[in-house]
Motif scaffolding. Structure first.
Motif, PDB file in Angstrom:
ATOM      1  N   LEU A  17      10.959  15.729  21.204  1.00 55.49           N
ATOM      2  CA  LEU A  17      10.283  15.840  19.909  1.00 55.49           C
ATOM      3  C   LEU A  17       8.882  15.250  19.956  1.00 55.49           C
ATOM      4  CD1 LEU A  17      13.250  15.006  17.494  1.00 55.49           C
ATOM      5  CD2 LEU A  17      12.109  17.214  17.761  1.00 55.49           C
ATOM      6  N   THR A  18       8.747  14.065  20.568  1.00 56.44           N
ATOM      7  CA  THR A  18       7.420  13.452  20.620  1.00 56.44           C
ATOM      8  C   THR A  18       6.479  14.233  21.536  1.00 56.44           C
ATOM      9  OG1 THR A  18       8.252  11.941  22.336  1.00 56.44           O
ATOM     10  CG2 THR A  18       8.218  11.120  20.087  1.00 56.44           C
ATOM     11  N   THR A  19       7.029  14.840  22.589  1.00 55.28           N
ATOM     12  CA  THR A  19       6.198  15.650  23.473  1.00 55.28           C
ATOM     13  C   THR A  19       5.695  16.904  22.762  1.00 55.28           C
ATOM     14  OG1 THR A  19       7.361  14.880  25.446  1.00 55.28           O
ATOM     15  CG2 THR A  19       6.125  16.928  25.641  1.00 55.28           C
ATOM     16  N   VAL A  20       6.582  17.599  22.078  1.00 56.09           N
ATOM     17  CA  VAL A  20       6.176  18.798  21.341  1.00 56.09           C
ATOM     18  C   VAL A  20       5.158  18.428  20.269  1.00 56.09           C
ATOM     19  CG1 VAL A  20       6.954  20.561  19.712  1.00 56.09           C
ATOM     20  CG2 VAL A  20       8.260  20.130  21.798  1.00 56.09           C
ATOM     21  N   ASN A  61      -8.967  16.152  15.631  1.00 57.90           N
ATOM     22  CA  ASN A  61      -7.808  16.459  16.470  1.00 57.90           C
ATOM     23  C   ASN A  61      -7.723  15.520  17.672  1.00 57.90           C
ATOM     24  OD1 ASN A  61      -5.695  18.718  16.629  1.00 57.90           O
ATOM     25  ND2 ASN A  61      -6.446  18.594  18.725  1.00 57.90           N
ATOM     26  N   PHE A  62      -8.867  15.180  18.246  1.00 57.35           N
ATOM     27  CA  PHE A  62      -8.895  14.279  19.404  1.00 57.35           C
ATOM     28  C   PHE A  62      -8.302  12.917  19.056  1.00 57.35           C
ATOM     29  CE2 PHE A  62     -11.059  10.872  21.711  1.00 57.35           C
ATOM     30  CZ  PHE A  62     -10.752  11.211  23.022  1.00 57.35           C
ATOM     31  N   ALA A  63      -8.673  12.397  17.902  1.00 54.19           N
ATOM     32  CA  ALA A  63      -8.173  11.084  17.486  1.00 54.19           C
ATOM     33  C   ALA A  63      -6.651  11.087  17.369  1.00 54.19           C
ATOM     34  CB  ALA A  63      -8.810  10.681  16.163  1.00 54.19           C
ATOM     35  N   MET A  64      -6.089  12.146  16.793  1.00 50.28           N
ATOM     36  CA  MET A  64      -4.639  12.219  16.638  1.00 50.28           C
ATOM     37  C   MET A  64      -3.948  12.400  17.990  1.00 50.28           C
ATOM     38  SD  MET A  64      -2.357  11.907  14.322  1.00 50.28           S
ATOM     39  CE  MET A  64      -3.268  12.229  12.804  1.00 50.28           C
ATOM     40  N   ALA A 119       9.599   9.605  11.403  1.00 48.28           N
ATOM     41  CA  ALA A 119       8.997   9.288  10.100  1.00 48.28           C
ATOM     42  C   ALA A 119       7.497   9.047  10.228  1.00 48.28           C
ATOM     43  CB  ALA A 119       9.682   8.067   9.502  1.00 48.28           C
ATOM     44  N   ILE A 120       7.120   8.281  11.248  1.00 46.23           N
ATOM     45  CA  ILE A 120       5.690   7.996  11.439  1.00 46.23           C
ATOM     46  C   ILE A 120       4.922   9.264  11.771  1.00 46.23           C
ATOM     47  CG2 ILE A 120       4.034   6.798  12.922  1.00 46.23           C
ATOM     48  CD1 ILE A 120       6.142   4.577  13.221  1.00 46.23           C
ATOM     49  N   TYR A 121       5.487  10.068  12.659  1.00 48.31           N
ATOM     50  CA  TYR A 121       4.814  11.303  13.043  1.00 48.31           C
ATOM     51  C   TYR A 121       4.712  12.278  11.872  1.00 48.31           C
ATOM     52  CZ  TYR A 121       4.445  10.391  18.062  1.00 48.31           C
ATOM     53  OH  TYR A 121       4.085   9.899  19.289  1.00 48.31           O
TER      54      TYR A 121
END
Length: 476
Positions: free
Chosen positions: A16-19, A64-67, A432-434
């Motif tokens: 999930l975090t990778t996607v 987008n770069f910052a995120m 939740a954070i994402y």
């Protein structure tokens, strides 16, 4: 309880975090290059429209770069938190390209981003242009080192196994960085990133043009986005062909799973199914549309080549890797089969929309297309992104049950001291954070995109910076 299995939860969390992280990666790579191209056109022609496009799409790039930075850091933390046995086993090898990415590519990219943001009225136009091209090159280099690390998981090279420490140790950095899988996957990934960036340019331009806003500026970006989509799709297709050859040579089970081919087939029987309905285990086809010889062509570049089947490969692996304790080496077929087709289908659909757009706008740029055409162009932007994501889902799921193909199974890589409850808590927290960050990211990009370029901004002709004139430095 199975739902508290640390292995299952750790795989879900990393997946999930990778996607989520990859939602930002291709746009960052692609939009940096888009901004560099528009700024190059401004420096060469002094047309103010190119300046407006540079600043406009540059703002989207920076958001987008910052995120991407924020979400990327979490990825590396998980190697120690959830996959410590994996990190211990391959850390000597895997850490090298990650170090190159962080200490060389990322710092290089971040340094020149600062110079680009604050150097508008302090650097000459050509020197300032060089900074954004350095950013684009840095982002592409960063991608290469990450792909080189991932390629080791697909096709381990450049290492020696130390039985005393039970670790894979790096002995040939050149072999690691020139892994055939990395060399094939890298251009395929970069062209995929360009596709997504082109899709965003098309959608944003269409949104403004459909409302009659910024016509002179947006018609330029629309044409650029349409042609960039065609060019990028062609690049994806050509490099995908080479990646298919590398994949079949190093991971024949993945190719067999992509087609759900259970028995070895040759020549006309090595057909590629465009669409198949069958039983859940994939062993029986109820309905299928197949193209004879195509699977052989994709795998071997010959019409009479043979493609190994799942059953034959599984029997071979069960004997070859008996020490793993596994008897089943087949990845989840419905995921690999459909992810492969969604990857291709979504990309082709976006390219088709671009072709139609070029046909419609081939004559009079002022002739307004029908409203439904604008809507298709505006809402088509997720297609290339989804194709990118599906490609990585296929790549990673097709490797299972290996975390490093032929060296370490996924079940052996998970952290032994982490409980399922701990992973579940972190999974919920990350989700939740994402989700919160996603809302912030989307709102910022949508707001910036809807605002459009600042067409009141003009070069400062009085600035002593040479043609085409300095631009007041503005923090984006």
């Amino acid at each position: 309880m199975e739902w508290l299995d640390p292995l299952v939860l750790s795989r879900w969390q990393f997946g999930l975090t990778t996607v989520y992280h990859y939602l930002f990666v291709p746009l960052t790579i692609g939009m940096a290059t888009v901004s560099a191209i528009f700024q190059t056109m401004w420096v060469r022609t002094a047309k103010v429209e190119y300046l407006h496009l540079t600043r406009f799409f540059g703002k989207i790039f920076l958001i987008n770069f910052a995120m991407g930075v924020v979400t990327g850091i979490v990825q590396e933390f998980q190697f120690g938190m959830n996959w410590s046995d994996y990190s211990r086993f391959v850390g000597d090898v895997f850490g090298a390209p990650l170090a190159f990415e962080g200490l060389l590519a990322f710092f290089f990219e971040a340094t020149f981003i600062g110079l680009w943001i604050f150097g508008w009225d302090k650097l000459s136009p050509k020197l300032h242009l060089l900074t954004i091209w350095c950013v684009a090159v840095g982002s592409i280099l960063s991608a290469y080192f990450i792909i080189a690390a991932n390629a080791f998981m697909q096709n381990p090279v450049g290492y020696e196994y130390n039985a005393a420490t039970n670790r894979a140790e790096l002995v040939d950095i050149g072999a690691l960085l020139t892994n055939p899988v990395a060399l094939a996957a890298f251009p395929h990934t970069i062209f995929g990133a360009f596709m997504f960036a082109a899709g965003v340019v098309i959608s944003v331009s269409a949104w403004h043009l459909s409302r009659g806003r910024h016509f002179d500026t947006m018609r330029i970006s629309l044409k650029f986005g349409l042609w960039a989509m065609i060019f990028s799709t062609a690049g994806v297709a050509l490099t995908g062909d080479q990646l298919g050859l590398a994949m079949y040579a190093t991971q024949p089970m993945k190719m067999a799973a992509a087609e759900a081919t259970f028995n070895t087939v040759c020549g006309p029987d090595a057909a590629f199914s465009l669409f198949t309905l069958g039983t859940p285990d994939g062993k029986t086809d109820l309905f299928s549309i197949r193209v004879p010889y195509l699977l052989s062509l994709l795998s071997t570049h010959t019409v009479d080549g043979c493609v190994h089947g799942i059953n034959d490969l599984n029997a071979e692996y069960a004997t070859r890797f008996a020490d793993t304790g596994l008897t089943e080496f087949t990845p989840v077929l419905w995921i690999t089969y459909w992810a492969f087709r969604w990857m291709i289908g979504l990309g082709v659909l976006h390219a088709f929309i671009a072709l139609v757009g070029l046909w419609i706008t081939r004559k009079s740029a002022k002739r307004a297309p029908a409203p439904w055409m604008w809507k298709i162009a505006i809402w088509s932007f997720p297609l290339a992104l989804a194709a990118n994501v599906m490609g990585w889902v296929f790549t990673e799921m097709g490797r299972q049950p290996w975390i490093v193909f032929s060296l370490m199974t996924t079940q052996d890589g998970v952290s032994p001291g982490v409980s399922g409850l701990e992973v579940l808590i972190s999974l919920i927290a990350f989700t939740a954070i994402y989700a919160t960050l996603a809302v912030v990211e989307i709102r910022l990009i949508v707001k910036a995109a809807q605002k459009g370029p600042d067409t009141t901004e003009k070069p400062d002709e009085s600035a002593d910076s040479g043609k085409p004139g300095g631009v007041p430095s503005v923090v984006y």
